[in-house]
Motif scaffolding. Structure first.
Motif, PDB file in Angstrom:
ATOM      1  N   SER A 717      20.030  14.639  36.231  1.00 29.80           N
ATOM      2  CA  SER A 717      20.580  13.867  36.646  1.00 29.80           C
ATOM      3  C   SER A 717      22.177  14.405  38.023  1.00 29.80           C
ATOM      4  N   GLY A 718      22.873  15.246  37.163  1.00 33.70           N
ATOM      5  CA  GLY A 718      23.212  15.834  38.066  1.00 33.70           C
ATOM      6  C   GLY A 718      22.884  17.013  39.535  1.00 33.70           C
ATOM      7  N   ALA A 719      22.166  16.794  39.411  1.00 33.90           N
ATOM      8  CA  ALA A 719      21.884  17.730  40.571  1.00 33.90           C
ATOM      9  C   ALA A 719      20.679  16.639  41.588  1.00 33.90           C
ATOM     10  N   CYS A 720      20.666  15.628  41.386  1.00 29.25           N
ATOM     11  CA  CYS A 720      20.266  14.551  42.175  1.00 29.25           C
ATOM     12  C   CYS A 720      21.462  14.351  42.260  1.00 29.25           C
ATOM     13  N   ILE A 721      22.529  13.309  41.804  1.00 32.12           N
ATOM     14  CA  ILE A 721      23.648  13.163  42.923  1.00 32.12           C
ATOM     15  C   ILE A 721      24.414  14.036  43.715  1.00 32.12           C
ATOM     16  N   ALA A 722      24.341  15.263  43.044  1.00 32.69           N
ATOM     17  CA  ALA A 722      24.986  16.093  43.925  1.00 32.69           C
ATOM     18  C   ALA A 722      23.873  16.300  44.901  1.00 32.69           C
ATOM     19  N   LEU A 723      23.099  15.901  45.219  1.00 38.14           N
ATOM     20  CA  LEU A 723      22.048  16.519  46.776  1.00 38.14           C
ATOM     21  C   LEU A 723      22.086  15.255  47.572  1.00 38.14           C
ATOM     22  N   ALA A 724      22.389  14.370  47.071  1.00 40.05           N
ATOM     23  CA  ALA A 724      22.709  13.167  47.965  1.00 40.05           C
ATOM     24  C   ALA A 724      23.826  13.015  48.435  1.00 40.05           C
ATOM     25  N   ASP A 725      24.734  13.631  47.194  1.00 40.04           N
ATOM     26  CA  ASP A 725      26.169  13.431  47.788  1.00 40.04           C
ATOM     27  C   ASP A 725      26.135  14.722  49.134  1.00 40.04           C
TER      28      ASP A 725
END
Length: 828
Positions: A717-725
């Motif tokens: 979940s954290g990696a998805c948010i980091a990629l989108a940012d």
């Protein structure tokens, strides 16, 4: 006295002896009749030369030749059956005849007849078009005698040609060799015909099998293979391949053993220590000996009946309550069936007892004891209604308490077979006379078993292996538990109305869409189901109608609850049944999601998946801040459902994960579209999607704090948010990869701290670095584990079984998509 001259065609008396002869009107037919008549007269008239034929009368050699020819003997046709002729009795010429019926002779057969060519020509001349060719002179054996009666002429003389045309003649008697050969030949032809028909049927079956084999050769690989397991298209793992950018980066980091890899290994070692500490030894001699104090037991039992039992009916409330009171009066007198039921009830109640699932180890012990009790001999003693109830609750408890939750599909398969072996798939009206209580409990249990099998099929990605043609049990009646009577003289059920709020109302509202959800899972997971996008859209339209109907039913039931003082339907029940129905959208469109990101023809699947994911996120309380923490034992409906989503496993974890995949993919795609658009125009709704992912990240963190031992959901979940940012900031590909690795490292460190907190709370003996107590604390002591392939993606399995290797995924090809009919596309 001189003899009278022979008759000829010119003699007047010839026409008087032929009353049935009719002259044709056409000249051609007249010539044909004349020729045929002359031939017939040549055969039937006396062999004496005509007085007008001077050549024949004056030629002695010709006269001697005609007078020396023997007279042709004629035989009447055999009209009786062969059996009566052999016994020399009168036959009524029936099929079978009366004599054969009385003597019980089978079969009653008739010998074939033979008609001479000359007589065949006479029959053709009288009965068919004149001049038509004669096909055959043989008449096969008759299946029934056809007899035509002809009255004699006025002069009392029978015309030979009239007899031939009415009744077939035979030149050989029934006792002759020729008749026997003809009968055998007819019998051989009959057997050959039967053999030909049988071969035709067998050939059709062979063609069907050959056709199926051809279909199997072109059948697509609808799923993913992992070691000894096969996950169909509805399994949540098939949605992870939508994120190659994230999983590929983490896989590369695992291969190079950089970034978060060492921290992942430490977390895995600590997780194994926690799970080993939870496993407690069990013995068949100590079953049912771990019952808590009465105060805690009452809270757990009340929690179960106010949550699970209201939507998935298994027990009869009044009967269980009475047994429960008797147990506390004399625990040693209770039977094993009730003790196992009570332990499973408390295990399910423990999942919603508090926020941290503090009774996880005890609940796991109760589940293991029930499973062991079912395996103990004699197994036939478990084939009772009580045994079926234990198996139903065990299936739910194993999925909820994370005990082999991926194997519940196998458990429910055995449950269905045992239920069918006990006749639950047949409606009680077809069985022996039963009371209302017994009949309705059998219907309730069968409906629950079908629902459990359906949900486990969605979770495991397997076909349901049952259809509506396999059972005829009716739906349960809409009755309260106290309306069911076990009295023998009360055999008729009381009147029930579908509009009345009862203890069965919630489950009946869920059962309305059961057949549709069964059709959806068969379309998605069955081997021979066709990859038809129009069929997907048709099922989507039907499912949307079912969801609207479910919402209306729950609204009416909620309104009726205000008129009743007893609590029957709560927000927990509404959220549970809605989640079980809305999840079908995710499974129905998940096979198209990866393609929908690039193919506009299947964009509708992307839209429906997003809408249904947002709906499920709202139901599961993941789209807004969480309710404040409540003290243990609090039974507020939304608090208990939030605890179930946080503490539970199985479908209560799988459904939010599928929701997370769909929302994360949509957020990443929207950020990529913003980057590629003119002027970096922000997409509508991208901020709302990010807020949902942040809530999901908080949810995965709460799961770790409550005892979840796998950190992959939290890190993902954290990696998805980091990629989108990173995409929003316009970072390069190398910078995006590094951002994902850095986020994985920071999230794994946080996960390690949470796991240490859980280990200390549960009393696990560990060292300072999280390794099991009594081992070297240095990193070199874990060298054997570090060298072992960790496979970040492979360990994303989230269960207590072996790792899952993402590197061995089998591509799931999509067949040629059919043209889409716009009329079947409905607004979600």
């Amino acid at each position: 006295m001189a003899p009278s001259p022979p008759l000829s065609l010119n003699h007047p008396s010839f026409f008087l002896t032929q009353p049935e002869l009719t002259l044709p009107t056409e000249p051609s037919q007249g010539r044909a009749v004349a020729e045929t008549t002359e031939v017939d007269l040549a055969e039937s008239a006396p062999l004496v030369p005509d007085a007008e034929d001077t050549d024949s009368a004056t030629n002695p050699s010709a006269l001697n030749q005609l007078t020396a020819k023997p007279e042709k003997k004629r035989r009447r046709p055999a009209l009786s059956c062969e059996q009566c002729r052999r016994r020399k009795i009168r036959c009524d010429r029936g099929l079978p005849c009366v004599n054969c019926i009385k003597s019980k002779i089978s079969p009653c057969t008739y010998a074939p007849t033979h008609v001479p060519a000359s007589r065949t020509r006479k029959v053709v001349s009288h009965g068919q078009d004149f001049g038509a060719p004669v096909v055959s002179s043989h008449v096969p054996a008759r299946s029934a005698p056809v007899i035509e009666s002809h009255r004699p002429s006025a002069g009392g003389n029978l015309d030979p040609t009239a007899q031939v045309s009415s009744v077939p003649s035979s030149t050989v008697g029934s006792t002759s060799d020729t008749s026997t050969v003809d009968a055998l030949a007819a019998r051989v032809r009959e057997l050959e015909q039967k053999l030909s028909d049988s071969f035709h049927i067998s050939r059709q079956t062979a063609d069907v099998l050959e056709h199926d084999e051809k279909q199997d050769e072109h059948a697509p690989m609808k799923g993913t293979i992992s070691k000894t397991r096969f996950f169909g298209q509805s399994h949540w793992m098939n949605g992870a391949d939508m994120f190659p950018s994230i999983l590929g980066v983490l896989r590369h980091a695992e291969e190079r053993k950089i970034g978060p890899h060492l921290i992942f290994v430490k977390c895995k070692t600590l997780a194994r220590t926690i799970k080993e500490n939870r496993n407690r030894p069990i013995s068949s001699a100590a079953l049912g000996k771990s019952i808590p104090m009465r105060n805690l037991a009452d809270q757990l039992v009340d929690a179960y009946f106010r949550t699970f039992e209201g939507a998935i009916r298994i027990l009869h409330i009044q009967t269980f309550r009475a047994e429960y009171e008797r147990y506390w009066q004399n625990p040693s007198a209770a039977n094993d069936v009730f003790i196992m039921q009570m332990q499973l009830v408390m295990a399910l109640g423990a999942t919603v007892h508090d926020d941290l699932f503090s009774l996880r180890a005890t609940a796991m012990q109760w589940v293991h004891e029930a499973q062991l009790w079912l395996l103990l001999p004699p197994e036939k003693s478990r084939m009772t209604i009580g045994g079926i109830q234990i198996m139903c609750m065990l299936s739910i408890a194993k999925a909820t308490c994370a005990i082999g939750q991926d194997l519940t599909w196998i458990t429910t398969g055995g449950l269905i077979r045992q239920a069918m072996y006990m006749g639950l798939h047949r409606d009680p009206r077809h069985l022996a006379d039963m009371s209302v209580f017994r009949a309705e409990m059998r219907r309730r249990l069968w409906a629950t078993i079908l629902e459990l099998n359906l949900q486990s099929s969605y979770d495991a990605g397997g076909p349901p292996l049952i259809s509506s043609s396999h059972y005829d049990t009716r739906l349960p009646a809409n009755l309260d538990d106290d309306q069911l009577s076990d009295e023998s003289d009360k055999t008729k059920a009381p009147h029930s109305s579908s509009d009345t709020l009862t203890d069965m109302s919630v489950q009946l509202a869920l059962l309305k869409s059961q057949l549709l959800r069964l059709a959806i899972i068969r379309h998605v997971n069955e081997l021979r189901s066709k990859e038809s996008y129009p069929e997907t859209l048709r099922l989507n339209s039907e499912l949307a109608k079912a969801c609207r109907g479910l919402t209306e039913s729950l609204a009416s039931l909620t309104y009726a609850q205000k008129q009743v003082s007893r609590s029957i339907i709560t927000q927990f029940h509404c959220c549970l049944v809605q989640m079980l129905v809305y999840r079908c959208f995710l499974s129905l469109h998940q096979p198209m999601l990866k393609r929908a990101a690039e193919d506009p023809t299947v964009y509708y699947s992307r839209k429906v998946s997003l809408d249904s994911s947002l709906k499920i996120a709202q139901i599961c309380n993941l789209s807004h801040p969480r309710y404040p923490s409540a003290p243990p034992g609090a039974l507020d409906p939304m608090t208990t459902f939030d605890r179930l989503i946080t503490n539970g496993a199985g479908l209560f974890r799988v459904i939010p994960v599928q929701t997370l995949f769909s929302i994360a993919m949509e957020l990443i795609k929207k950020k990529e579209e913003e980057r590629d658009s003119l002027g970096n125009i922000p997409s509508v709704g991208s901020n709302e999607l990010r807020l949902v992912l942040e809530s999901a990240l908080a949810w995965t963190q709460r799961r770790l704090r409550s005892g979840e031992t796998n950190i992959k959901g939290y890190c993902f979940s954290g990696a998805c948010i980091a990629l989108a940012d990173g995409i929003e900031k316009g970072l390069s590909q190398e910078q995006l990869d590094q951002a994902v690795i850095d986020t994985g490292s920071s999230m794994s460190l946080k996960s390690w701290e949470l796991l240490k907190e859980v280990a200390e709370r549960e009393g696990a003996s560990i060292n300072e670095d999280g390794s099991p107590a009594g081992t070297d604390e240095s990193v070199e002591a874990m060298e054997g584990i570090v060298e072992m392939p960790f496979d970040w993606m492979g360990d994303f399995n989230w269960d207590s079984m072996g790792e899952f290797s993402w590197g061995r995924q089998v591509p799931r090809p999509f067949g040629d998509m059919d043209s889409v009919d716009p009329t079947v596309v409905s607004q979600f």
